[in-house]
Design a protein around this motif. Structure first.
Motif, short mmCIF file in Angstrom:
data_model
loop_
_atom_site.label_atom_id
_atom_site.label_comp_id
_atom_site.label_asym_id
_atom_site.label_seq_id
_atom_site.Cartn_x
_atom_site.Cartn_y
_atom_site.Cartn_z
N ARG A 596 0.81 -1.14 0.09
CA ARG A 596 -0.04 0.02 -0.10
C ARG A 596 0.87 1.16 0.06
O ARG A 596 1.45 1.48 1.00
CB ARG A 596 -1.01 -0.17 1.34
N GLU A 597 0.91 1.88 -1.11
CA GLU A 597 1.71 3.22 -1.34
C GLU A 597 3.32 3.09 -0.62
O GLU A 597 3.38 3.91 0.11
CB GLU A 597 0.67 4.45 -0.62
N SER A 598 3.73 2.20 -0.66
CA SER A 598 5.02 2.01 -0.25
C SER A 598 6.33 2.18 -1.40
O SER A 598 7.41 1.87 -1.17
CB SER A 598 5.41 0.66 0.42
N GLU A 599 5.78 2.23 -2.50
CA GLU A 599 6.77 2.37 -3.65
C GLU A 599 7.49 3.68 -3.55
O GLU A 599 7.07 4.84 -3.25
CB GLU A 599 6.05 2.52 -5.10
N GLU A 600 8.93 3.69 -3.56
CA GLU A 600 9.89 4.81 -3.49
C GLU A 600 10.66 4.94 -4.85
O GLU A 600 11.38 6.09 -4.85
CB GLU A 600 10.65 4.49 -2.30
N LEU A 601 10.62 3.96 -5.57
CA LEU A 601 11.38 4.25 -6.71
C LEU A 601 10.52 3.99 -8.12
O LEU A 601 9.52 2.92 -7.84
CB LEU A 601 12.77 2.98 -6.74
N PRO A 602 10.96 4.50 -9.31
CA PRO A 602 10.00 4.55 -10.19
C PRO A 602 9.79 2.97 -10.75
O PRO A 602 8.58 2.43 -11.03
CB PRO A 602 10.84 5.22 -11.42
N GLU A 603 10.98 2.30 -10.75
CA GLU A 603 10.78 0.75 -11.12
C GLU A 603 9.93 -0.22 -10.39
O GLU A 603 9.59 -1.33 -10.52
CB GLU A 603 12.22 0.21 -11.45
N GLU A 604 9.76 0.42 -8.99
CA GLU A 604 8.81 -0.32 -7.97
C GLU A 604 7.47 -0.31 -8.43
O GLU A 604 6.37 -1.05 -7.98
CB GLU A 604 9.04 0.25 -6.57
N ILE A 605 6.87 0.71 -9.28
CA ILE A 605 5.54 0.85 -9.42
C ILE A 605 4.94 -0.03 -10.68
O ILE A 605 5.59 0.11 -11.69
CB ILE A 605 5.43 2.23 -9.81
N TYR A 679 -16.33 -1.49 -10.64
CA TYR A 679 -15.17 -2.28 -11.28
C TYR A 679 -13.95 -2.04 -10.74
O TYR A 679 -13.20 -2.66 -10.60
CB TYR A 679 -15.57 -2.04 -12.76
N ILE A 680 -13.70 -0.52 -10.73
CA ILE A 680 -12.30 -0.08 -10.35
C ILE A 680 -11.98 -0.56 -9.06
O ILE A 680 -10.72 -1.13 -8.56
CB ILE A 680 -12.16 1.55 -10.62
N GLU A 681 -12.99 -0.46 -8.24
CA GLU A 681 -12.58 -1.00 -6.60
C GLU A 681 -12.40 -2.16 -6.57
O GLU A 681 -11.46 -2.75 -5.91
CB GLU A 681 -13.99 -0.55 -5.91
N THR A 682 -13.14 -3.11 -7.46
CA THR A 682 -13.03 -4.59 -7.45
C THR A 682 -11.43 -4.90 -7.85
O THR A 682 -10.70 -5.52 -7.44
CB THR A 682 -13.91 -5.30 -8.15
N LEU A 683 -11.03 -4.07 -9.07
CA LEU A 683 -9.68 -4.30 -9.56
C LEU A 683 -8.57 -4.03 -8.46
O LEU A 683 -7.61 -4.68 -8.23
CB LEU A 683 -9.57 -3.44 -10.79
N HIS A 684 -9.01 -3.11 -7.80
CA HIS A 684 -8.06 -2.39 -6.84
C HIS A 684 -7.86 -3.47 -5.76
O HIS A 684 -6.63 -3.72 -5.27
CB HIS A 684 -8.35 -1.14 -6.09
N ARG A 685 -8.98 -4.02 -5.17
CA ARG A 685 -9.09 -4.92 -3.98
C ARG A 685 -8.49 -6.32 -4.58
O ARG A 685 -7.84 -6.96 -3.76
CB ARG A 685 -10.43 -5.09 -3.74
N ARG A 723 -11.15 7.84 -1.68
CA ARG A 723 -10.68 7.18 -0.22
C ARG A 723 -9.88 5.98 -0.40
O ARG A 723 -9.44 5.40 0.57
CB ARG A 723 -12.01 6.56 0.49
N LEU A 724 -9.62 5.41 -1.73
CA LEU A 724 -8.95 4.17 -1.95
C LEU A 724 -7.51 4.41 -2.35
O LEU A 724 -7.56 5.66 -3.05
CB LEU A 724 -9.33 3.30 -3.03
N PRO A 725 -6.49 3.89 -1.90
CA PRO A 725 -4.88 4.42 -2.34
C PRO A 725 -4.76 3.70 -3.63
O PRO A 725 -5.53 2.81 -4.16
CB PRO A 725 -4.11 3.68 -1.23
N LYS A 726 -3.74 4.38 -4.36
CA LYS A 726 -3.20 3.90 -5.59
C LYS A 726 -4.04 4.05 -6.79
O LYS A 726 -3.89 3.13 -7.75
CB LYS A 726 -2.57 2.62 -5.32
N ILE A 727 -4.93 4.60 -6.90
CA ILE A 727 -5.95 5.19 -7.81
C ILE A 727 -5.61 6.49 -8.25
O ILE A 727 -5.88 7.43 -7.53
CB ILE A 727 -7.26 4.72 -7.69
#
Length: 738
Positions: A596-605, A679-685, A723-727
């Motif tokens: 959850r939102e822990s990426e710090e480098l571009p290649e980690e995303i 649909y987007i929420e389900t993809l995220h979860r 309210r959802l992270p990484k969207i």
């Protein structure tokens, strides 16, 4: 899509072949399984004691997704559009409450309690009306008008004293003949237009689009005034029996409008069941009143009672008589309602509509003539503190319980007669929106298969008019006749042209009927416009002029938008470089909490671009090119409100070349934003390690006032998904030239 647009779509697809990776490459790069089934699962209507309710199943989520429906087989279009035009971003009717419900479950529960469970689109046929329900629903306006039509006529004639009242019978006889002629004319209209022949359609088809718009302007004005006048008359009936409520006239009327709004938002069948009883109760009350009055008159040898002495303020003249005629002719309002609503009947629609129209005209003539005869025999004249019907009921029944019944039935049917406008105003406005003369938001059917946005607009307009005129029937009547008979005249004139062109069997007889109705309606229109211009008719004429100005400007804007969005191969953006395809980012492992939102480098995303498109126009192509140029996995999502729309979109997608992975989501409850959010929420979860970038085409107008004419999907998605992270929500703007 037109033949030209289909050819352009193929050429654009061939251009993509030269610069984009093969479709199989894009599919292999997808880090998710896109098919998650329907949203929500379709359900069939279940019988209930009141109406028909659709139970909504729980939405699928991680671990309990619904069974996949599988992709629909693409059907090759025959080079041209089917019966429905493909809706573009400027056309898609979306409701703000959909996204708000996704973000606010309590609001969704409250709406469910107030309005009932949503009805599936497949349930529409079960919401048709049978004749015994259609008669009170569609005829309440016309039948209830006998409560104020004769009184409006007498209010003008009494200005000349006994000499003016002597013209009561001749004027009433002309009005009865007009009712009969117009009723027969609309029977011909129903026969010629079995799928619904309102004034807008008939005038537009036969006299041209300008005449159709003028007829629609008259209808819309009429419907707003129908609500205001009916409620004003109903409150007057209440205050006649309970004078202590007179200071509360305006608040009571506004409260009734709110109740009508809530009732109609629940849908067609519920409104019909609610309004049937008061209308039938009113018919019984009127015939009982007429019968009792005639029995009393028979005991006196049918001698007319002397007219009380009234002050004479005007001399008898042509202007006075024509004003009385146009005022009394308001008793005809609502006759056209059945021809507008033919599709709302049960099969066979046109035959049931004609039968119902015949019943309505017969009842209307009998009650109008009976009330006029009673007024003549009893010598009753209009009073400011008591309605004419109340005076007649007092004479026949005194203060007894049947007087209370007559007043209660009159008040109820007048208050509910506005439902005729609630049935027809949204239907006409949806036709205008279909033809690009009104905002596309008025095309949307709400949860209960009612045009919710149009219903709200009518309520607001009627409440404004009612409050502005302090709920006084006498002040509203002069505004009424202009819109009514403008629509009548253009509709019947259009039917004359229709029969002359078609020359079907018995066309001469039908032409004569419609020509008679057109001439008489035109005379009433001219009379009302001239004789009542200074009394308030100018307000209706001004409203019609403003309506024409607004609708033509809206149509011009949509025409400009459609031309700007039209596919032109040389104007379509393409991905950045030949052979461009998705990169394969490093796969990260770990628990959902660690991702959850822990990426710090571009290649980690790890990216996934989700592109939501409604149609394949220039704005959508620009958005697809932008997403593909990022060289990240792309998934295209299309929300289809019907299976036909889903098949049509997949067919066009195949013609384009199927370059990017496509997932269609079928929403049987006509929602657009909520299924996309879910649909987007389900993809995220299901894939918490992915960063989802939702990319949308956005129409950008030069003028802020035009933005209301287009959907606002991106802000609603942001409110629902923030309210959802990484969207990430991003838009690709498409600027309109004007």
């Amino acid at each position: 899509m037109s033949e030209e647009q289909v050819r352009a779509l193929r050429r654009v697809g061939r251009a993509w072949n030269r610069v984009s990776a093969a479709p199989s490459v894009w599919r292999r790069a997808l880090p998710v399984e896109p098919d998650m089934g329907r949203f929500p699962r379709s359900a069939e209507p279940a019988p209930a004691w009141f109406g028909r309710l659709i139970p909504l199943p729980p939405l699928p989520g991680p671990g309990h997704a619904t069974p996949p429906t599988g992709p629909a087989e693409p059907a090759e279009p025959a080079g041209s559009a089917g019966p429905a035009r493909e809706a573009g971003p400027a056309d898609r009717a979306e409701a703000p409450e959909e996204a708000e419900a996704a973000a606010n479950p309590r609001g969704a529960v409250l709406r469910r309690v107030l309005l009932g469970a949503p009805l599936a689109s497949s349930a529409f046929v079960t919401e048709r009306m049978r004749k015994l329900v259609a008669l009170p629903v569609l005829s309440a306006d016309a039948l209830s008008s006998v409560a104020y039509g004769p009184e409006a006529m007498l209010t003008v004639l009494v200005l000349a004293g006994a000499a003016g009242l002597a013209y009561t019978f001749p004027v009433a006889a002309v009005i009865v003949f007009l009712m009969l002629a117009v009723g027969v004319s609309y029977r011909q209209t129903i026969r010629a237009y079995p799928h619904g022949g309102g004034s807008y359609i008939v005038a537009g088809d036969n006299l041209g689009p300008v005449a159709g718009l003028v007829a629609a302007a008259g209808l819309m004005t009429d419907y707003v005034l129908t609500v205001a006048v009916s409620i004003a008359s109903g409150i007057a009936a209440i205050t006649s029996a309970l004078p202590g409520l007179t200071p509360w006239t305006v608040p009571l009327g506004v409260a009734v409008i709110v109740l009508l709004l809530a009732g109609n938002l629940r849908g067609i069948r519920q409104a019909g069941a609610l309004f049937a009883a008061p209308t039938y109760a009113f018919v019984v009350a009127m015939f009982a009143l007429i019968g009792a009055g005639l029995v009393d008159a028979a005991q006196d040898g049918f001698r007319a009672a002397p007219t009380p002495s009234v002050p004479v303020t005007e001399a008898v003249g042509l202007l006075l008589i024509t004003r009385a005629f146009s005022s009394g002719a308001t008793a005809m309002t609502g006759i056209e309602a059945i021809s507008n609503a033919v599709p709302a009947f049960r099969p066979v629609e046109w035959r049931n509509a004609r039968t119902t129209l015949t019943w309505m005209v017969g009842l209307l003539i009998a009650m109008f003539a009976g009330i006029v005869v009673l007024i003549h025999l009893t010598g009753v004249v209009p009073r400011s503190d008591e309605t004419t019907l109340s005076q007649l009921a007092h004479l026949s029944f005194g203060q007894g319980w049947f007087y209370v019944y007559v007043q209660a039935a009159t008040a109820a049917v007048l208050l509910l007669a506005a439902n005729t406008a609630y049935n027809d105003f949204p239907r006409v406005l949806s036709l205008l929106a279909r033809d690009d003369y009104a905002p596309k938001v008025f095309l949307r059917l709400g949860d209960r298969l009612a045009y919710s946005n149009s219903t709200v607009a009518l309520s607001l307009a009627a409440a404004l008019v009612y409050v502005a005129f302090d709920g006084r029937t006498g002040a509203l009547i002069p505004l009424y006749a202009v819109g009514v008979f403008l629509a009548f005249t253009l509709s019947q004139s259009g039917m004359v042209v229709h029969w002359w062109r078609r020359r079907d069997p018995h066309w001469r007889k039908s032409l004569v009927f419609n020509a008679t109705g057109a001439v008489l309606s035109g005379l009433v229109l001219l009379t009302a416009g001239v004789s009542k211009f200074t009394s308030g008719a100018w307000v209706a004429l001004l409203a019609i002029a403003v309506f024409l100005l607004v609708t033509t400007r809206v149509h011009r804007h949509y025409a400009t938008t459609r031309e700007a969005l039209r596919l032109r191969p040389h104007a379509v953006d393409l991905p950045a470089r030949p052979g461009a395809g998705p990169l394969t980012p490093a796969v990260r492992t770990g628990s959902a909490a660690d991702l959850r939102e822990s990426e710090e480098l571009p290649e980690e995303i790890r990216h996934l671009s989700v592109v939501a498109v409604a149609t394949l126009d220039l704005a959508a192509m620009r958005t697809l090119a932008y997403a593909a140029s990022l060289a990240q996995p792309v998934l295209v999502v299309h929300i289809s409100t019907t299976e036909e729309e889903e098949r049509r979109f997949r067919a066009y997608w195949s013609l384009w070349g199927d370059h990017l992975p496509l997932q269609t989501v079928l929403s049987p409850y006509r929602a657009v934003v909520a299924p996309l959010v879910h649909y987007i929420e389900t993809l995220h979860r299901l894939n918490p390690g992915l960063t989802l970038t939702v990319i949308l085409p956005e129409i950008v107008t030069r003028h802020r006032r035009h933005q209301f004419l287009h959907s606002r999907t991106a802000p609603r998605l942001r409110r629902s998904l923030r309210r959802l992270p990484k969207i990430v929500i991003t838009t690709v703007p498409f600027h309109l030239p004007t």
